[in-house]
Design a protein around this motif. Structure first.
Motif, PDB file in Angstrom:
ATOM      1  N   LEU A 123       1.058  -0.691  -0.510  1.00 22.04           N
ATOM      2  CA  LEU A 123       0.338   0.003  -0.218  1.00 22.04           C
ATOM      3  C   LEU A 123       1.051   1.146   0.610  1.00 22.04           C
ATOM      4  N   GLU A 124       0.747   1.857  -1.047  1.00 17.33           N
ATOM      5  CA  GLU A 124       2.097   3.296  -1.238  1.00 17.33           C
ATOM      6  C   GLU A 124       1.203   4.277  -1.388  1.00 17.33           C
ATOM      7  N   TRP A 125       1.981   5.355  -1.628  1.00 14.04           N
ATOM      8  CA  TRP A 125       1.054   6.655  -1.588  1.00 14.04           C
ATOM      9  C   TRP A 125       2.232   7.773  -2.210  1.00 14.04           C
ATOM     10  N   ALA A 126       2.251   8.706  -1.756  1.00 15.60           N
ATOM     11  CA  ALA A 126       3.148  10.359  -2.409  1.00 15.60           C
ATOM     12  C   ALA A 126       1.971  10.636  -1.027  1.00 15.60           C
ATOM     13  N   VAL A 127       3.366  11.875  -0.189  1.00 15.96           N
ATOM     14  CA  VAL A 127       3.334  12.862   0.453  1.00 15.96           C
ATOM     15  C   VAL A 127       3.799  14.242  -0.188  1.00 15.96           C
ATOM     16  N   LEU A 128       3.837  14.992  -0.049  1.00 15.03           N
ATOM     17  CA  LEU A 128       4.271  16.865  -0.211  1.00 15.03           C
ATOM     18  C   LEU A 128       4.981  17.025   0.653  1.00 15.03           C
ATOM     19  N   ASP A 129       6.455  17.022   1.150  1.00 15.80           N
ATOM     20  CA  ASP A 129       7.474  17.661   2.020  1.00 15.80           C
ATOM     21  C   ASP A 129       6.566  18.211   3.128  1.00 15.80           C
ATOM     22  N   TRP A 130       6.147  19.141   2.389  1.00 17.00           N
ATOM     23  CA  TRP A 130       5.441  20.082   3.424  1.00 17.00           C
ATOM     24  C   TRP A 130       4.422  19.828   4.773  1.00 17.00           C
ATOM     25  N   ASN A 131       3.983  19.168   4.255  1.00 13.41           N
ATOM     26  CA  ASN A 131       2.477  18.502   4.956  1.00 13.41           C
ATOM     27  C   ASN A 131       2.515  17.964   5.528  1.00 13.41           C
ATOM     28  N   THR A 132       3.480  17.907   7.120  1.00  6.70           N
ATOM     29  CA  THR A 132       4.028  17.476   8.423  1.00  6.70           C
ATOM     30  C   THR A 132       2.798  16.471   9.596  1.00  6.70           C
ATOM     31  N   PRO A 133       1.754  17.139   9.131  1.00  8.89           N
ATOM     32  CA  PRO A 133      -0.023  16.733   9.422  1.00  8.89           C
ATOM     33  C   PRO A 133      -0.018  15.333   9.371  1.00  8.89           C
ATOM     34  N   SER A 134       0.540  15.350   7.991  1.00  6.75           N
ATOM     35  CA  SER A 134      -0.364  13.650   6.566  1.00  6.75           C
ATOM     36  C   SER A 134       1.207  13.301   7.144  1.00  6.75           C
ATOM     37  N   ILE A 135       2.405  13.413   6.841  1.00  6.63           N
ATOM     38  CA  ILE A 135       3.551  12.348   7.300  1.00  6.63           C
ATOM     39  C   ILE A 135       3.180  12.181   8.592  1.00  6.63           C
ATOM     40  N   GLU A 136       2.765  12.545   9.825  1.00  3.24           N
ATOM     41  CA  GLU A 136       2.566  12.065  10.772  1.00  3.24           C
ATOM     42  C   GLU A 136       2.340  11.362  11.328  1.00  3.24           C
ATOM     43  N   PHE A 137       0.391  11.398  10.554  1.00  2.00           N
ATOM     44  CA  PHE A 137      -1.280  10.864  10.701  1.00  2.00           C
ATOM     45  C   PHE A 137      -0.204   9.225   9.928  1.00  2.00           C
ATOM     46  N   TYR A 138       0.847   9.191   9.120  1.00  2.00           N
ATOM     47  CA  TYR A 138       1.539   7.642   7.921  1.00  2.00           C
ATOM     48  C   TYR A 138       2.211   7.572   9.032  1.00  2.00           C
ATOM     49  N   ARG A 139       3.145   8.680   9.513  1.00  2.68           N
ATOM     50  CA  ARG A 139       4.365   7.919  10.336  1.00  2.68           C
ATOM     51  C   ARG A 139       3.906   6.567  11.468  1.00  2.68           C
ATOM     52  N   ALA A 140       2.648   7.512  12.390  1.00  6.53           N
ATOM     53  CA  ALA A 140       1.904   6.862  13.812  1.00  6.53           C
ATOM     54  C   ALA A 140       1.774   5.442  13.243  1.00  6.53           C
ATOM     55  N   ARG A 141       0.986   5.538  12.120  1.00  8.29           N
ATOM     56  CA  ARG A 141       0.105   4.470  11.898  1.00  8.29           C
ATOM     57  C   ARG A 141       1.327   3.371  11.056  1.00  8.29           C
ATOM     58  N   GLY A 142       2.686   3.612  10.932  1.00  5.12           N
ATOM     59  CA  GLY A 142       3.474   1.942  10.743  1.00  5.12           C
ATOM     60  C   GLY A 142       3.912   2.521   9.028  1.00  5.12           C
ATOM     61  N   ALA A 143       3.997   3.450   8.716  1.00  2.00           N
ATOM     62  CA  ALA A 143       4.536   3.724   7.518  1.00  2.00           C
ATOM     63  C   ALA A 143       5.463   4.431   7.058  1.00  2.00           C
ATOM     64  N   ARG A 144       6.223   4.042   6.755  1.00  2.00           N
ATOM     65  CA  ARG A 144       8.305   4.615   6.193  1.00  2.00           C
ATOM     66  C   ARG A 144       7.962   5.321   5.135  1.00  2.00           C
ATOM     67  N   PRO A 145       8.322   6.673   5.150  1.00  2.00           N
ATOM     68  CA  PRO A 145       8.760   7.208   3.867  1.00  2.00           C
ATOM     69  C   PRO A 145      10.567   6.621   3.207  1.00  2.00           C
ATOM     70  N   LEU A 146       9.819   6.770   1.652  1.00  2.00           N
ATOM     71  CA  LEU A 146      11.360   5.908   0.960  1.00  2.00           C
ATOM     72  C   LEU A 146      11.787   7.412   0.137  1.00  2.00           C
ATOM     73  N   ASP A 147      12.755   7.328   1.508  1.00  2.00           N
ATOM     74  CA  ASP A 147      13.459   8.879   1.286  1.00  2.00           C
ATOM     75  C   ASP A 147      14.581   8.759  -0.181  1.00  2.00           C
ATOM     76  N   ASP A 148      14.809   7.500  -0.944  1.00  2.00           N
ATOM     77  CA  ASP A 148      15.420   7.289  -1.635  1.00  2.00           C
ATOM     78  C   ASP A 148      15.144   7.462  -2.856  1.00  2.00           C
ATOM     79  N   TRP A 149      14.228   7.872  -2.818  1.00  2.00           N
ATOM     80  CA  TRP A 149      12.990   7.591  -4.375  1.00  2.00           C
ATOM     81  C   TRP A 149      13.265   8.892  -4.837  1.00  2.00           C
ATOM     82  N   THR A 150      12.437   9.211  -5.523  1.00  2.00           N
ATOM     83  CA  THR A 150      11.994  10.735  -6.076  1.00  2.00           C
ATOM     84  C   THR A 150      10.808  10.698  -6.846  1.00  2.00           C
ATOM     85  N   THR A 151      10.386  10.916  -6.830  1.00  2.00           N
ATOM     86  CA  THR A 151       8.825  10.585  -8.148  1.00  2.00           C
ATOM     87  C   THR A 151       8.801  11.950  -8.900  1.00  2.00           C
ATOM     88  N   PHE A 152       8.427  10.947 -10.348  1.00  2.00           N
ATOM     89  CA  PHE A 152       9.003  11.412 -11.334  1.00  2.00           C
ATOM     90  C   PHE A 152       7.415  12.315 -12.197  1.00  2.00           C
TER      91      PHE A 152
END
Length: 165
Positions: A123-152
């Motif tokens: 289950l994957e998705w993208a989040v804007l880098d500045w969207n801190t509330p969403s990033i925190e929401f997803y991290r709190a549910r066990g999601a991890r960012p794929l920092d080595d990937w860039t969306t084109f």
């Protein structure tokens, strides 16, 4: 006994298209691109509820007091590495005045359930880098960012140029 919620998560129906578009436009506003959400009801109906063939995309809605207040729009993906299908979550959005009540969590959990029920591995998705509330929401549910990937993305003139005459 389980907790009783005051909302429902269900698959979207064709009658939900106006609400889905309303929420997509609210998401575009939140993401500081209000003019970018140009999809029409006919486009959503053709993608989600085609007259023939399989849908291009799927949607779940969160409903409270008979009003659609949240949505998850997604489509099936495929991993060449694992040989398994998954879900790409295109948009998850809950109206700001409805946040914190479990609707976003329930939408994400239902998508996870679809994955596990069908043997899909991601289950994957993208989040804007500045969207801190969403990033925190997803991290709190066990999601991890794929920092080595860039969306084109290729679109507009660049897409046309690459496609050629």
């Amino acid at each position: 006994m389980g907790e009783v919620s005051d909302f429902e998560i269900r698959p979207a129906t064709a009658s939900d298209v106006p609400d889905l578009l309303r929420l997509v436009r609210a998401l575009a506003e939140y993401e500081k691109e209000p003019g970018a959400a140009t999809a029409t009801p006919a486009q959503f109906e053709a993608a989600l509820f085609p007259q023939e063939g399989d849908p291009t995309a799927y949607a779940l809605v969160g409903v409270r007091d008979s009003v659609v207040v949240g949505m998850a729009l997604w489509f099936r993906s495929f991993s060449t590495w694992t040989g398994e299908a998954g879900i790409w979550l295109e948009d998850l959005f809950v109206q700001p005045d409805q946040r914190g009540g479990g609707i976003g969590q329930a939408l994400l959990a239902r998508l996870a359930e679809l994955c596990t029920d069908n043997g899909w591995t991601r289950l994957e998705w993208a989040v804007l880098d500045w969207n801190t509330p969403s990033i925190e929401f997803y991290r709190a549910r066990g999601a991890r960012p794929l920092d080595d990937w860039t969306t084109f993305r290729l679109d507009g003139d660049a897409l046309s140029r690459l496609a050629g005459p």
